[in-house]
Scaffold this active site. Structure first.
Site, PDB file in Angstrom:
ATOM      1  N   GLY A 235      60.818  59.497  13.744  1.00 31.10           N
ATOM      2  CA  GLY A 235      59.741  59.686  14.541  1.00 31.10           C
ATOM      3  C   GLY A 235      59.200  58.688  14.414  1.00 31.10           C
ATOM      4  O   GLY A 235      58.497  57.440  13.596  1.00 31.10           O
TER       5      GLY A 235
ATOM      6  N   LYS B 173      39.432  71.331  12.876  1.00 34.09           N
ATOM      7  CA  LYS B 173      40.651  71.006  13.924  1.00 34.09           C
ATOM      8  C   LYS B 173      40.577  71.847  14.375  1.00 34.09           C
ATOM      9  O   LYS B 173      40.261  72.919  14.758  1.00 34.09           O
ATOM     10  CB  LYS B 173      42.295  71.377  12.555  1.00 34.09           C
ATOM     11  CG  LYS B 173      43.051  70.374  13.610  1.00 34.09           C
ATOM     12  CD  LYS B 173      43.360  69.271  12.899  1.00 34.09           C
ATOM     13  CE  LYS B 173      44.338  68.463  13.780  1.00 34.09           C
ATOM     14  NZ  LYS B 173      44.597  67.337  12.831  1.00 34.09           N
TER      15      LYS B 173
ATOM     16  N   GLY C 228      57.250  56.438  16.897  1.00 37.07           N
ATOM     17  CA  GLY C 228      55.871  56.663  17.775  1.00 37.07           C
ATOM     18  C   GLY C 228      55.218  55.836  17.843  1.00 37.07           C
ATOM     19  O   GLY C 228      54.724  54.811  17.098  1.00 37.07           O
TER      20      GLY C 228
ATOM     21  N   VAL D 130      52.199  55.979  15.347  1.00 41.12           N
ATOM     22  CA  VAL D 130      52.519  55.653  13.685  1.00 41.12           C
ATOM     23  C   VAL D 130      53.851  55.089  12.941  1.00 41.12           C
ATOM     24  O   VAL D 130      53.735  53.896  12.513  1.00 41.12           O
ATOM     25  CB  VAL D 130      51.566  56.660  12.709  1.00 41.12           C
ATOM     26  CG1 VAL D 130      51.805  56.373  10.762  1.00 41.12           C
ATOM     27  CG2 VAL D 130      50.542  57.643  13.220  1.00 41.12           C
TER      28      VAL D 130
HETATM   29  P1  NAD Z   1      53.335  60.217  18.551  1.00 37.15           P
HETATM   30  O1  NAD Z   1      53.375  61.594  18.751  1.00 37.15           O
HETATM   31  O2  NAD Z   1      52.681  59.153  18.466  1.00 37.15           O
HETATM   32  O3  NAD Z   1      54.694  59.922  17.359  1.00 37.15           O
HETATM   33  C1  NAD Z   1      55.485  61.195  17.035  1.00 37.15           C
HETATM   34  C2  NAD Z   1      57.156  60.827  17.549  1.00 37.15           C
HETATM   35  O4  NAD Z   1      57.847  61.489  16.730  1.00 37.15           O
HETATM   36  C3  NAD Z   1      57.546  60.782  18.952  1.00 37.15           C
HETATM   37  O5  NAD Z   1      57.922  59.579  19.336  1.00 37.15           O
HETATM   38  C4  NAD Z   1      58.691  61.849  19.267  1.00 37.15           C
HETATM   39  O6  NAD Z   1      59.203  61.942  20.112  1.00 37.15           O
HETATM   40  C5  NAD Z   1      58.818  61.669  17.577  1.00 37.15           C
HETATM   41  N1  NAD Z   1      59.747  62.973  17.366  1.00 37.15           N
HETATM   42  C6  NAD Z   1      59.034  64.029  17.223  1.00 37.15           C
HETATM   43  N2  NAD Z   1      59.656  65.134  17.350  1.00 37.15           N
HETATM   44  C7  NAD Z   1      60.934  64.477  16.429  1.00 37.15           C
HETATM   45  C8  NAD Z   1      61.715  64.679  15.176  1.00 37.15           C
HETATM   46  N3  NAD Z   1      62.067  66.071  15.189  1.00 37.15           N
HETATM   47  N4  NAD Z   1      63.040  63.577  15.291  1.00 37.15           N
HETATM   48  C9  NAD Z   1      62.502  62.633  15.158  1.00 37.15           C
HETATM   49  N5  NAD Z   1      61.773  62.038  15.547  1.00 37.15           N
HETATM   50  C10 NAD Z   1      60.768  62.840  16.938  1.00 37.15           C
HETATM   51  O7  NAD Z   1      52.504  60.708  16.773  1.00 37.15           O
HETATM   52  P2  NAD Z   1      51.989  59.689  15.767  1.00 37.15           P
HETATM   53  O8  NAD Z   1      50.574  59.745  16.344  1.00 37.15           O
HETATM   54  O9  NAD Z   1      53.102  58.734  15.628  1.00 37.15           O
HETATM   55  O10 NAD Z   1      51.644  60.821  14.304  1.00 37.15           O
HETATM   56  C11 NAD Z   1      53.163  60.715  13.667  1.00 37.15           C
HETATM   57  C12 NAD Z   1      52.989  62.166  13.405  1.00 37.15           C
HETATM   58  O11 NAD Z   1      51.634  61.609  11.649  1.00 37.15           O
HETATM   59  C13 NAD Z   1      51.585  63.739  12.760  1.00 37.15           C
HETATM   60  O12 NAD Z   1      52.526  64.570  12.445  1.00 37.15           O
HETATM   61  C14 NAD Z   1      50.704  62.979  13.581  1.00 37.15           C
HETATM   62  O13 NAD Z   1      49.980  64.274  12.883  1.00 37.15           O
HETATM   63  C15 NAD Z   1      50.436  62.734  11.615  1.00 37.15           C
HETATM   64  N6  NAD Z   1      49.396  61.523  11.395  1.00 37.15           N
HETATM   65  C16 NAD Z   1      49.133  60.661  12.613  1.00 37.15           C
HETATM   66  C17 NAD Z   1      47.740  59.059  12.518  1.00 37.15           C
HETATM   67  C18 NAD Z   1      47.352  58.637  14.098  1.00 37.15           C
HETATM   68  O14 NAD Z   1      46.830  57.473  13.884  1.00 37.15           O
HETATM   69  N7  NAD Z   1      48.137  58.422  15.154  1.00 37.15           N
HETATM   70  C19 NAD Z   1      47.523  60.138  11.590  1.00 37.15           C
HETATM   71  C20 NAD Z   1      47.391  61.431  10.599  1.00 37.15           C
HETATM   72  C21 NAD Z   1      48.711  61.603  10.703  1.00 37.15           C
END
Ligand code: NAD
Length: 343
Positions: free
Chosen positions: A171, A79, A173, A175
């Site tokens: 969240g 990372k 977003g 995922v």
């Molecule tokens: P993203 O940034 O697209 O979505 C995260 C969402 O969470 C955003 O909409 C943000 O506004 C919201 N958010 C942030 N803080 C918040 C809070 N306190 N309360 C409510 N909402 C909040 O990220 P993502 O790609 O969807 O990833 C989400 C999580 O999954 C992260 O922890 C990431 O490390 C993990 N993850 C993602 C992937 C992937 O393929 N994208 C793979 C493995 C792990």
């Protein structure tokens, strides 16, 4: 402090990088390359202290090793974090400076997208390093798919099904929204919250999601809580107050420390560890790197078998699911280490 951390933990390499002209301060953590070159996202974030940046890179890299091991992926854990606010004016210059340090590792670390970086950023980094991932698009559909499979297995262990289950997602977003869609389609009642009101509105309009208060989402009166925002959100207070009987989500390192898994077990809360449930994105990235998209969906769906195995071993040994999953992952790495040819 950093040296102590390095000495006491089983890391292969930590690289502290600085380029004052570009304004770069970053860390590359290579945890383990036994299974293959280390892979992990490039996170861009302003950390409170430099030590926080190093700790985050190390914890996330270690989780990548175990995630790959349990998903059967021939990649190691790495990372990197760039300690700067992603809205910084000379973003591209900083990314290129970071890429040059990545290149100096000669392929031992393969960068991907993470919080604060985009597919476009990885294209830029990709011009300066031997191999970069995340250039074919967003893997988050596959991450969400694995999370949903894991939720199904947890519900099955509680003699329940997705249809009729109440699931709260923190969240909405990349995922979180994919997961919300799949769960709604399978007949679950989906609740959710996001700090970005537009993201909540999009989910309400699209799938009839029930919006809940930001402060209440983790403690909502539902069957399943799925953290899909930041890490460290499950602390002592949340574990004590959880009303759901299942905790499964995508957020990396969602437990503020591993020992909380024991408290979850004592409260009979079914928990599939994040590095098991969210491996779908890594499987998608592996398919991209090795040009092997065939069977990807099946490999992601097989996360259900691993999750089922972990829950069964936890039930029969009384050990919490994080300890069980870590032991299984370490065994995969150790077996490979014993059998790899001398080099
Ligand atoms: P993203 O940034 O697209 O979505 C995260 C969402 O969470 C955003 O909409 C943000 O506004 C919201 N958010 C942030 N803080 C918040 C809070 N306190 N309360 C409510 N909402 C909040 O990220 P993502 O790609 O969807 O990833 C989400 C999580 O999954 C992260 O922890 C990431 O490390 C993990 N993850 C993602 C992937 C992937 O393929 N994208 C793979 C493995 C792990």
């Amino acid at each position: 402090h950093i040296l102590d951390d390095f000495t006491n933990r089983d890391f292969e390499q930590i690289v502290l990088c600085r380029d004052p002209e570009a304004g770069l301060e970053s860390v590359i953590a290579v945890h383990d390359t036994t299974l293959g070159p280390s892979l992990g996202g490039v996170r861009m974030r302003a950390y409170p202290t430099r030590a926080d940046a190093v700790a985050d890179a190390m914890n996330l890299a270690q989780a990548m090793t175990y995630k790959a091991a349990l998903a059967g992926v021939a990649l190691g854990g790495g990372k990197s974090v760039i300690n700067v606010d992603p809205r910084v004016a000379n973003r591209d210059e900083i990314l290129v400076a970071h890429a040059k340090y990545i290149a100096s590792l000669g392929g031992r670390y393969i960068p991907g997208v993470d919080m604060g970086t985009s597919v476009r950023d990885l294209e830029l980094i990709g011009r300066h390093v031997p191999v970069a991932s995340s250039q074919r698009g967003d893997p988050s559909y596959f991450t969400a798919r694995g999370v949903v499979r894991s939720i199904e297995v947890a519900l099955e262990a509680a003699d329940r099904a997705v249809a009729g289950a109440r699931v709260a997602i923190q969240g909405l977003g990349n995922v979180g929204l994919h997961a919300a869609r799949m769960l709604a389609q399978a007949g679950a009642q989906v609740f959710g919250a996001d700090i970005d009101p537009q993201r909540v509105r999009r989910a309400v309009d699209e799938i009839d999601l029930v919006a809940v208060d930001l402060d209440d989402v983790l403690l909502a009166d539902v069957d399943v809580v799925a953290p899909c925002a930041g890490g460290g959100v499950i602390d002592e207070r949340v574990v004590a107050g959880l009303r759901a009987s299942i905790l499964v989500g995508a957020a990396n390192n969602m437990l503020s420390h591993d020992a909380l898994a024991r408290d979850l077990r004592e409260r009979n809360i079914i928990h599939v560890p994040d590095f098991v449930a969210n491996a779908g994105g890594l499987l998608a990235v592996e398919a991209e790197i090795h040009d092997a998209e065939d069977g990807l969906t099946e490999r992601v769906d097989a996360i259900a078998d691993t999750a089922r195995d972990i829950l069964a071993r936890s039930a029969s040994t009384q050990a919490d699911t994080v300890s069980v999953a870590l032991a299984m992952a370490r065994e995969v790495v150790e077996n490979k280490r014993k059998h790899r040819p001398y080099f």
